[in-house]
Design an enzyme around this catalytic site. Sequence first.
Site, mmCIF file in Angstrom:
data_model
loop_
_atom_site.group_PDB
_atom_site.id
_atom_site.type_symbol
_atom_site.label_atom_id
_atom_site.label_comp_id
_atom_site.label_asym_id
_atom_site.label_seq_id
_atom_site.Cartn_x
_atom_site.Cartn_y
_atom_site.Cartn_z
ATOM 1 N N GLU A 128 0.798 -1.227 0.000
ATOM 2 C CA GLU A 128 0.000 0.000 0.000
ATOM 3 C C GLU A 128 0.826 1.271 0.000
ATOM 4 O O GLU A 128 0.409 2.286 -0.544
ATOM 5 C CB GLU A 128 -0.953 0.001 1.207
ATOM 6 C CG GLU A 128 -2.080 -0.998 1.066
ATOM 7 C CD GLU A 128 -2.958 -1.053 2.297
ATOM 8 O OE1 GLU A 128 -3.594 -0.042 2.614
ATOM 9 O OE2 GLU A 128 -2.989 -2.113 2.954
ATOM 10 N N HIS A 149 -4.365 -10.917 14.470
ATOM 11 C CA HIS A 149 -2.954 -10.546 14.582
ATOM 12 C C HIS A 149 -2.521 -10.614 16.035
ATOM 13 O O HIS A 149 -3.335 -10.698 16.942
ATOM 14 C CB HIS A 149 -2.727 -9.127 14.062
ATOM 15 C CG HIS A 149 -3.415 -8.859 12.765
ATOM 16 N ND1 HIS A 149 -3.061 -9.494 11.610
ATOM 17 C CD2 HIS A 149 -4.451 -8.042 12.461
ATOM 18 C CE1 HIS A 149 -3.849 -9.080 10.632
ATOM 19 N NE2 HIS A 149 -4.693 -8.210 11.117
ATOM 20 N N GLU A 197 -9.766 -4.056 5.495
ATOM 21 C CA GLU A 197 -9.509 -3.006 4.521
ATOM 22 C C GLU A 197 -8.443 -3.455 3.527
ATOM 23 O O GLU A 197 -8.574 -3.269 2.314
ATOM 24 C CB GLU A 197 -9.052 -1.735 5.245
ATOM 25 C CG GLU A 197 -9.192 -0.463 4.442
ATOM 26 C CD GLU A 197 -10.603 0.089 4.462
ATOM 27 O OE1 GLU A 197 -10.877 0.960 3.633
ATOM 28 O OE2 GLU A 197 -11.415 -0.361 5.292
ATOM 29 N N ASP A 204 -2.235 -4.465 3.699
ATOM 30 C CA ASP A 204 -2.317 -4.647 5.150
ATOM 31 C C ASP A 204 -3.175 -5.854 5.530
ATOM 32 O O ASP A 204 -4.185 -6.146 4.867
ATOM 33 C CB ASP A 204 -2.888 -3.392 5.813
ATOM 34 C CG ASP A 204 -1.862 -2.275 5.904
ATOM 35 O OD1 ASP A 204 -0.684 -2.532 5.602
ATOM 36 O OD2 ASP A 204 -2.240 -1.148 6.266
ATOM 37 N N ASP A 226 -5.778 -6.869 7.178
ATOM 38 C CA ASP A 226 -7.072 -6.659 7.832
ATOM 39 C C ASP A 226 -8.156 -6.571 6.761
ATOM 40 O O ASP A 226 -7.887 -6.760 5.572
ATOM 41 C CB ASP A 226 -7.050 -5.395 8.714
ATOM 42 C CG ASP A 226 -6.645 -4.147 7.943
ATOM 43 O OD1 ASP A 226 -6.654 -4.161 6.691
ATOM 44 O OD2 ASP A 226 -6.313 -3.136 8.585
ATOM 45 N N TYR A 269 1.842 -5.251 13.384
ATOM 46 C CA TYR A 269 0.706 -4.512 12.832
ATOM 47 C C TYR A 269 -0.080 -3.828 13.940
ATOM 48 O O TYR A 269 -0.355 -4.425 14.989
ATOM 49 C CB TYR A 269 -0.203 -5.446 12.032
ATOM 50 C CG TYR A 269 -1.195 -4.704 11.182
ATOM 51 C CD1 TYR A 269 -0.760 -3.751 10.266
ATOM 52 C CD2 TYR A 269 -2.554 -4.948 11.295
ATOM 53 C CE1 TYR A 269 -1.667 -3.054 9.479
ATOM 54 C CE2 TYR A 269 -3.468 -4.264 10.500
ATOM 55 C CZ TYR A 269 -3.016 -3.315 9.598
ATOM 56 O OH TYR A 269 -3.922 -2.618 8.825
ATOM 57 N N ARG A 273 -3.155 -2.335 14.000
ATOM 58 C CA ARG A 273 -4.622 -2.365 14.114
ATOM 59 C C ARG A 273 -5.030 -3.761 14.545
ATOM 60 O O ARG A 273 -5.161 -4.669 13.724
ATOM 61 C CB ARG A 273 -5.275 -1.970 12.785
ATOM 62 C CG ARG A 273 -5.013 -0.518 12.406
ATOM 63 C CD ARG A 273 -5.776 -0.086 11.168
ATOM 64 N NE ARG A 273 -5.467 1.299 10.861
ATOM 65 C CZ ARG A 273 -4.524 1.691 10.015
ATOM 66 N NH1 ARG A 273 -3.777 0.781 9.404
ATOM 67 N NH2 ARG A 273 -4.310 2.975 9.776
#
Length: 698
Positions: free
Chosen positions: A8, A348, A85, A81, A83, A302, A304
Amino acid sequence: MSNLVIVESPAKAKTIQKYLGKDYDVIASMGHVRDLPKSKMGVDVEHGFQPQYTDMKGKEDVIKKLKEHAKKCNRVYLATDPDREGEAISWHIAQMLNLDMNADNRVEFNEITRSGIQAGMSHPHKIDLDLVNAQQARRILDRLVGYKLSPFLWKKVRRGLSAGRVQSVAVRLVVDRENEIRAFVPQEYWSIDAKFTAPPSRKVFGAKLVKVDGVRVDKTEIPTKEDADALLARLQNAAYSVQNVKKRVTKRHPAPPFITSTLQQDASYRLGFQSKRTMKVAQELYEGVDIEGLGAVGLITYMRTDSLRISEEAQKAASDYVTAQYGADYLPPEPRVYKSKKNAQDAHEAIRPSMPDLTPDRVKSSLTVDQFKLYKLIWERFIASQMADALMDTVSVDIEADHCIFKATGSTVKFEGFTVLYDDAKSEKGENKNLPELENGMAIRVKSLEGNQHFTQAPPRYTEATLIKALEENGIGRPSTYAPTITTITSHLYVEREGKQLKPTVLGEVTTELMKEHFQNILDVKFTAEMENNLDEVEQGKKSWVATLEDFYGDFSKTLETAEEKMEGKRVKVPDEETDIVCDQCGRNMVIKIGKYGRFLACPGFPECKNTKKIVQETAGSCPLCGGKIILKKSKRGRSFYGCNAYPDCNFMTWNVPTEEKCPECGSTLFQKGGKSGTLVCEKPNCGYSRPVGGGAS
C-alpha cells in the site's frame, strides 16, 4: 522475469524490497485504487445492494503502473495490510489486473522484518472473500446512511452536514455526557481527617474516619459542617488506641501489551498525542524506518489489532532481554499469556516491537521525536508485560476512639518487578509511604483533627482516551475506526476540544436531538454494537453480507420516510453561541458562526454590521519574551503550537504547553514538555530552570 509484490505505501515497499532482493519488484498502490463513486450513491438497493465501483480519481498513473508491471512479471503477490480493509484493496487490485481469484496470491506480513516477510511469502493463500464481504458490507452501510441521512440533515438543519453510523453514536456519547454534567447537582459532604504519632516515634502519619458507631462513613453520613463539628467535639478529648494491624504482601501484575485502543489511550495520557497522530506514527514504525547499521526495518507489529496474543519467539526474546538486563528474578515462573476480549478478532498479535532486542536507546538516533516516544512506549509496555509481579509490603491499621474508627494505610516496595521499567499505577490519595511500628492495644496521640468540606463531582467530559475506551467497551467500531471517527466529529464541528476535553458544539447538540427523535436505532449504542457483531459474523462466514444489509435497510428506509413526513415544511434552527467578546464597531456581543473554513466570530447585527474576527484561544501564562498573551495556533499540518499574540512584533513560539505555574527563579511562565511524566521548563532566555512534572519547586 521477476515477481511483483504490491503493497500500500512506498515506505513499506522500500523495506520489503530490501529483504526480497532483485528477483522481486515491490511497488505501492498508495492505498485504495477503487471505491464507490463520489458523485452518487453507487449502490443498487433494488438488486442485492450491488456496489458500482469505479477507479479513483487521481490514481490513473498508479493504476497504469500496476498494470504495466503485472504484464511483465511471472507472478503477482498482493501484500496489502492484514485486515478487512487490506483484503478489500487486494481484491480490487486482483479484479483490476484480471488475476485468477482462486490463485494463492495473497500474502500477509504481521511484521515487516526478514522473518516476518519470509513467513508471509512462504504461506500465500487465496483472497479471503468473507473478509472482503465484511468490508463491503461496512462500506455500503456507511454509504447508505451517509447518502440517505445527510440530505435529510441538509434540509432540516444546515447544508453540508454529514451523518454516519459510528460517528453519530460517538457524538451522542459526548452530548449525553454534557447533559449529565448540566443536570448534576453537587452535594456537600464532610470528611474527618487526623494526624497521629505513636511515641516514642516522632513520625506523623495520617488516617481517615471510616466508621461511627459501627456505621460506615460515606458521602452522605456527614452532610453538613454542624455534623462535622459535632463529631470533632466528640473526638477532641477521646483516647486513641490501635485496634487492628494487618500486614501482608500484595502483588501488582503488569498490564498486557498494547492493542489499538489501549495504545491510543496511553499515548494520549502519557505523551499528549491525539489518536490520529498516534496511528500515523505507528504506521510509520510498522512500515519501516531506516535504522543506522540495519537499513529499513519495520520496528513494530501490525498496529490495528484487538488481540493480546504474542508469539513464542517474541516471548523468548523478551525473557532473554530481561534476564540479561535485570536477572532471572525479574521473570515470572511461567511466560505470561493474556486473554483477549470475547469479541476480539484475534487475526494478529498484540502490538509489540518486532525485534525486542532493538532497545529504544539503540534506535533513537534514527527516529523522529514522535517515532522515538511511541516506540519507547510500545517497547517498554511489551517487555514489562513479560516481567515478574511487583511486590508491596502493605499495612492497614484501625484506630479506635469513642466508638469511632479511623483507618491508616501504608505501603513500601518489597520487590520492584516490572515497575523497574514501566509503571502504570496511579498513586492513592491519603496513603502513607510507610507507617511507624504499631501494635494492637497501643495508645497513640492525636496531633490534629480536621473537618474538611467536599462536594460531589459531576462526571468528567470525555477526552480522546476515555471516548475511545467507551467506544471499545460498548462494542462500537473496530480498531481501525477509532481515530478517523474522532477526526470526523471534530473536523465537522459536532464536537470541539477544550484542552484535552471533548465538548459538544451547539450544532452537535441540535443534530443529536433531532436524530434521537427520528432515528433512534442509528443513535442507539446497543443497536450499533449489534451491527458490529453482524459484520464480524460476515467475516467469519456465518452470515450473508446481503442479508445483513437487507435487515438494516428495510427498517432504515421506513424510518427515514416517516421522519420526512413528520418534518415536512419544518426546519431546525441552530442558535448562535453568544460570547463575551464585544464588537469593536457597534458594541454588541459577538456570536460564533460556522463557515466554509470553520468557526469564526461575527456580529449579530448583520447585515447592518458586517464585522467578523478569527477565534483566538488564549492560554495560561504569559510570553517569556515580552509578557504578552500566549495563544494556541495551528501549523500547516494541523499540529498545535503556542505563540505570542504580539506577533510579528514578538516571534516567540513553542511546542510545549503553557501552565499556570511560575518559575521559582525568574517568575516567568513554566511550560510542560512531554506528557504527565514530562518536565516543566522555563523558556525565558538565560534562565534554564526545569523540574519533573509533579515535583515540588526547588
